[in-house]
Motif scaffolding. Structure first.
Motif, PDB file in Angstrom:
ATOM      1  N   THR A 191       0.862  -1.194   0.000  1.00  0.00           N
ATOM      2  CA  THR A 191       0.000   0.000   0.000  1.00  0.00           C
ATOM      3  C   THR A 191       0.892   1.235   0.000  1.00  0.00           C
ATOM      4  O   THR A 191       2.016   1.200   0.512  1.00  0.00           O
ATOM      5  N   PHE A 269       2.797  -2.404   4.214  1.00  0.00           N
ATOM      6  CA  PHE A 269       1.805  -1.331   4.381  1.00  0.00           C
ATOM      7  C   PHE A 269       2.521   0.001   4.575  1.00  0.00           C
ATOM      8  O   PHE A 269       2.810   0.386   5.704  1.00  0.00           O
ATOM      9  N   ALA A 270       2.809   0.640   3.450  1.00  0.00           N
ATOM     10  CA  ALA A 270       3.542   1.906   3.510  1.00  0.00           C
ATOM     11  C   ALA A 270       2.614   3.109   3.379  1.00  0.00           C
ATOM     12  O   ALA A 270       3.066   4.245   3.444  1.00  0.00           O
ATOM     13  N   ALA A 271       1.317   2.853   3.175  1.00  0.00           N
ATOM     14  CA  ALA A 271       0.388   3.980   2.996  1.00  0.00           C
ATOM     15  C   ALA A 271       0.203   4.743   4.305  1.00  0.00           C
ATOM     16  O   ALA A 271       0.273   4.166   5.387  1.00  0.00           O
ATOM     17  N   VAL A 273      -2.486   5.932   5.928  1.00  0.00           N
ATOM     18  CA  VAL A 273      -3.954   5.817   5.909  1.00  0.00           C
ATOM     19  C   VAL A 273      -4.551   6.809   6.916  1.00  0.00           C
ATOM     20  O   VAL A 273      -4.059   6.916   8.045  1.00  0.00           O
ATOM     21  N   ALA A 274      -5.584   7.516   6.502  1.00  0.00           N
ATOM     22  CA  ALA A 274      -6.246   8.441   7.432  1.00  0.00           C
ATOM     23  C   ALA A 274      -6.884   7.632   8.554  1.00  0.00           C
ATOM     24  O   ALA A 274      -7.596   6.653   8.294  1.00  0.00           O
ATOM     25  N   ASP A 275      -6.600   8.032   9.781  1.00  0.00           N
ATOM     26  CA  ASP A 275      -7.165   7.283  10.908  1.00  0.00           C
ATOM     27  C   ASP A 275      -8.664   7.514  11.038  1.00  0.00           C
ATOM     28  O   ASP A 275      -9.391   6.634  11.477  1.00  0.00           O
ATOM     29  N   PRO A 303     -11.037   1.668   9.379  1.00  0.00           N
ATOM     30  CA  PRO A 303     -10.473   0.347   9.685  1.00  0.00           C
ATOM     31  C   PRO A 303      -8.953   0.420   9.632  1.00  0.00           C
ATOM     32  O   PRO A 303      -8.390   1.207   8.863  1.00  0.00           O
ATOM     33  N   ASP A 304      -8.285  -0.365  10.460  1.00  0.00           N
ATOM     34  CA  ASP A 304      -6.825  -0.455  10.392  1.00  0.00           C
ATOM     35  C   ASP A 304      -6.488  -1.590   9.417  1.00  0.00           C
ATOM     36  O   ASP A 304      -6.700  -2.770   9.727  1.00  0.00           O
ATOM     37  N   ILE A 305      -5.995  -1.227   8.244  1.00  0.00           N
ATOM     38  CA  ILE A 305      -5.780  -2.209   7.180  1.00  0.00           C
ATOM     39  C   ILE A 305      -4.693  -3.209   7.580  1.00  0.00           C
ATOM     40  O   ILE A 305      -4.851  -4.427   7.457  1.00  0.00           O
ATOM     41  N   LEU A 306      -3.601  -2.651   8.106  1.00  0.00           N
ATOM     42  CA  LEU A 306      -2.478  -3.502   8.530  1.00  0.00           C
ATOM     43  C   LEU A 306      -2.930  -4.515   9.587  1.00  0.00           C
ATOM     44  O   LEU A 306      -2.706  -5.723   9.448  1.00  0.00           O
ATOM     45  N   GLY A 322       4.740  -3.433   8.513  1.00  0.00           N
ATOM     46  CA  GLY A 322       4.071  -2.143   8.704  1.00  0.00           C
ATOM     47  C   GLY A 322       5.089  -1.024   8.780  1.00  0.00           C
ATOM     48  O   GLY A 322       6.296  -1.264   8.933  1.00  0.00           O
ATOM     49  N   PHE A 323       4.618   0.177   8.688  1.00  0.00           N
ATOM     50  CA  PHE A 323       5.461   1.352   8.843  1.00  0.00           C
ATOM     51  C   PHE A 323       5.011   2.097  10.091  1.00  0.00           C
ATOM     52  O   PHE A 323       3.856   2.001  10.493  1.00  0.00           O
ATOM     53  N   LYS A 337       4.097  -0.926  18.607  1.00  0.00           N
ATOM     54  CA  LYS A 337       3.143  -1.002  17.486  1.00  0.00           C
ATOM     55  C   LYS A 337       3.212  -2.353  16.801  1.00  0.00           C
ATOM     56  O   LYS A 337       2.199  -2.908  16.381  1.00  0.00           O
ATOM     57  N   LYS A 341      -0.215  -4.413  16.545  1.00  0.00           N
ATOM     58  CA  LYS A 341      -0.852  -4.615  15.242  1.00  0.00           C
ATOM     59  C   LYS A 341      -0.687  -6.043  14.717  1.00  0.00           C
ATOM     60  O   LYS A 341      -1.255  -6.394  13.696  1.00  0.00           O
TER      61      LYS A 341
HETATM   62  O1  C5P Z   1      -1.030   3.371  13.826  1.00  0.00           O
HETATM   63  P1  C5P Z   1      -0.233   3.958  12.725  1.00  0.00           P
HETATM   64  O2  C5P Z   1      -1.045   4.747  11.735  1.00  0.00           O
HETATM   65  O3  C5P Z   1       0.975   4.729  13.183  1.00  0.00           O
HETATM   66  O4  C5P Z   1       0.341   2.688  11.942  1.00  0.00           O
HETATM   67  C1  C5P Z   1       1.085   2.823  10.789  1.00  0.00           C
HETATM   68  C2  C5P Z   1       1.039   1.566  10.012  1.00  0.00           C
HETATM   69  O5  C5P Z   1      -0.267   1.027   9.949  1.00  0.00           O
HETATM   70  C3  C5P Z   1       1.438   1.775   8.589  1.00  0.00           C
HETATM   71  O6  C5P Z   1       2.015   0.580   8.098  1.00  0.00           O
HETATM   72  C4  C5P Z   1       0.104   2.055   7.911  1.00  0.00           C
HETATM   73  O7  C5P Z   1       0.137   1.770   6.525  1.00  0.00           O
HETATM   74  C5  C5P Z   1      -0.802   1.108   8.656  1.00  0.00           C
HETATM   75  N1  C5P Z   1      -2.180   1.573   8.781  1.00  0.00           N
HETATM   76  C6  C5P Z   1      -3.192   0.919   8.116  1.00  0.00           C
HETATM   77  N2  C5P Z   1      -4.505   1.320   8.280  1.00  0.00           N
HETATM   78  C7  C5P Z   1      -4.811   2.348   9.080  1.00  0.00           C
HETATM   79  C8  C5P Z   1      -3.792   3.024   9.770  1.00  0.00           C
HETATM   80  C9  C5P Z   1      -2.489   2.625   9.600  1.00  0.00           C
HETATM   81  O8  C5P Z   1      -2.912  -0.011   7.378  1.00  0.00           O
HETATM   82  N3  C5P Z   1      -6.070   2.721   9.205  1.00  0.00           N
END
Ligand code: C5P
Length: 398
Positions: A191, A269-271, A273-275, A303-306, A322-323, A337, A341
């Motif tokens: 991502t 998962f490098a995106a 992502v908006a929390d 949703p937390d994709i990772l 994850g990043f 983390k 995660k």
């Molecule tokens: O919790 P945080 O946002 O710091 O975590 C970062 C990692 O989690 C990244 O790898 C990011 O791509 C992934 N992430 C995700 N979905 C989210 C939030 C973060 O996959 N909603």
């Protein structure tokens, strides 16, 4: 096989057969490859810089010091997926075997981490000389690929083994070298970029992620032979060559695209992502009513994709990376983390400086085995190192 987007650094050294490098360049471009030529002093005696530039469509590099000033031999060495020396003279093989860096070609050969393929061409007596035999054996042992030389008539009135392999045979060897990357047969989902969360049809919440690191990781994994699905939020980055790109806007779309891309051997998962997302996005643009207070936007958790993929009941990839972007106590937060995660590795970076959108990144790789601090590197180099680490991890049967 297509070589679309594959990057070949083609070194042309001194041999009567150097004209065949033009034919090889033509074949490579027809197969979709990008070819950047380096012409040695010897090579320039047999083929012109202009001819190579014309056929490759690229400028030809022929001077270590000029390259130093304009692009730098290290950048040139880092660019290709494969370095090909065709023709490779006896002198070039000797200098490679010795690790000499006395011209641009030998310096780039010493500096590159890309695989190297050589197509030797020389007089049969030179090829049979114990010095050349020893040099070739040493290079083979170090992993250099060889194509030819072939047996047949030479420029001199003699024949034997020393003839440059035909361009079609060199092309086939190049295809084989590129197909046989350490991640061949693996599928990796990556991502990248930000997500955009709609407030109404024209407004959104997003962040400053450029997608540069994630896209570089997708490109580096593909360069090692992986089949890569890149799920990207809106970015200005070009699609990496040879990668399947799924474009999304919101976090929920990103999750759906990632799940649709499974199964995968690894996922990165490098995106950014908006929390949070606006809880409800009206179908019509929110109006500014005269005298009325500004609207309030209620946020909902994305949703937390990772974490979702790391906890997937049936299709968890073997390696989930994850990043973590942190501004303080980077490693400590990243290690927490990783556990929270449920991923295998966390690539942690300090984003208190100019990392977001910048060209370089200083990261720490946090795994179950501990923490590795990597030096500050261009994002492409971070990507290459990570791709190699992923290849090593997937090669491990455990
Ligand atoms: O919790 P945080 O946002 O710091 O975590 C970062 C990692 O989690 C990244 O790898 C990011 O791509 C992934 N992430 C995700 N979905 C989210 C939030 C973060 O996959 N909603």
């Amino acid at each position: 096989m297509t070589l679309t987007g594959r990057r070949i650094l083609l070194i042309v050294s001194g041999s009567v057969a150097a004209y065949k490098a033009l034919d090889l360049t033509r074949l490579l471009r027809k197969a979709g490859a990008e070819v950047t030529p380096i012409l040695t002093g010897g090579g320039a005696r047999f083929v012109t810089k202009e001819a190579l530039a014309g056929i490759s469509g690229q400028r030809v590099h022929d001077d270590l010091w000029a390259a130093e000033a304009e692009i730098g031999h290290i950048r040139l060495a880092r660019w290709p997926d494969l370095v090909v020396a065709a023709p490779a003279s006896a002198s070039l093989l000797a200098r490679m075997a010795q690790g000499l860096a006395d011209d641009l070609a030998s310096t780039v050969l010493l500096a590159t981490r890309a695989p190297v393929l050589v197509a030797p061409a020389m007089n049969p007596a030179m090829w049979a000389n114990p010095a050349t035999v020893a040099n070739a054996a040493l290079l083979r042992a170090r992993g250099t690929g060889f194509v030819g030389p072939a047996e047949g008539a030479m420029a001199e009135p003699e024949s034997g083994v020393g003839r440059l392999a035909e361009p079609a045979a060199i092309l086939a060897a190049i295809e084989a070298a590129l197909a046989a990357g350490p991640l061949a047969g693996r599928h990796v989902v990556v991502t990248s970029g930000p997500t955009q969360e709609a407030i109404d049809p024209v407004r959104y919440i997003a962040n400053r992620s450029s997608g540069r690191q994630g896209h570089a990781i997708a490109a580096a994994l593909a360069a090692l032979g992986a089949r890569v699905t890149l799920v990207s939020g809106p970015v200005a980055q070009p699609d990496p060559p040879g990668v399947t790109v799924a474009r999304v806007e919101s976090a929920r779309q990103m999750l759906a695209a990632v799940e649709a891309a499974l199964p995968a051997d690894a996922a990165v998962f490098a995106a950014a992502v908006a929390d949070f997302r606006p809880e409800a996005a009206p179908a019509q643009k929110i109006k500014k009513e005269p005298g009325a207070p500004p609207p309030e936007i209620r946020l909902a958790l994305n949703p937390d994709i990772l974490a979702t993929v790391a906890a997937h009941p049936r299709q968890r990839p073997r390696l989930v990376v994850g990043f973590a972007a942190e501004t303080e106590r980077v490693v400590e937060h990243a290690a927490a983390k990783r556990l929270r995660k449920g991923c295998d590795w966390i690539v942690a970076n300090d984003v208190s400086g100019d990392v977001m959108g910048g060209a370089e990144n200083a990261v720490h790789l946090v795994t179950a085995a501990g923490v590795e601090d990597w030096p500050r590197l261009p994002k492409e180099e971070v990507a290459r190192r990570l791709a190699h680490r992923i290849a090593e991890a997937l090669a491990d049967p455990a």
